[in-house]
Scaffold this active site. Structure first.
Site: not given
Ligand code: TYD
Length: 138
Positions: A47-48
């Site tokens: 999630f980046h």
């Protein structure tokens, strides 16, 4: 600027009665390596995105999925030890890692030392950053 595409590279090697030896020739200079293991079933990581970091992902053991997203495209790559392949991930992709098997190792080689400033951890910020830095990909 057009975002570079992810690409596969093969883990070559030799398996015989003395065991198995796997080789990955690196297409860039790696300054860091790390690995992830013991991920609970169903848990997703990542999630980046990275602004500059280039990475190679592979599974020396087990299997996991690596989902790479831009504002224009979403692609899921399966990294499975049996396939003997590694994925080269250029900078600029939002990533989610999921579907870890219980025995999975997610091995990563990275072009730079750890730098939290290189991370974009909010998806809306990522989309803004992407649109400022890249044109629509083909
Ligand atoms: P992160 O890259 O967010 O892992 P994932 O995307 O797999 O969930 O890293 C998790 C934590 O570990 C975060 O606090 C940063 C830290 N970390 C380091 O200190 N050095 C490193 O080389 C890496 C990869 C992470």
């Amino acid at each position: 600027m057009i975002i570079e595409q992810p690409s596969w590279t093969n883990l070559t090697g030799i398996s015989d009665e003395e065991g198995s030896l796997r080789i990955l020739e690196l297409p860039f200079h790696a300054k860091r390596t790390y690995f992830i293991q013991g991920v609970p079933q169903g848990l997703k990581r990542g999630f980046h995105a990275h602004r500059s970091l280039r990475q190679i992902f592979f599974a020396p053991q087990g299997s996991f999925d690596l989902e790479l997203t831009t504002p224009f495209k979403k692609e899921t790559f399966v990294l499975n030890a049996a396939d003997r392949k590694a994925l080269i991930v250029p900078p600029g992709y939002w990533r989610v890692i999921s579907n870890f098997t219980g025995d999975a190792t997610c091995m990563v080689l990275a072009s730079h030392h750890y730098d939290e400033e290189d991370y974009i951890r909010n998806f809306d910020d990522y989309v803004l950053w992407f649109n400022e830095n890249f044109t629509n990909e083909s």
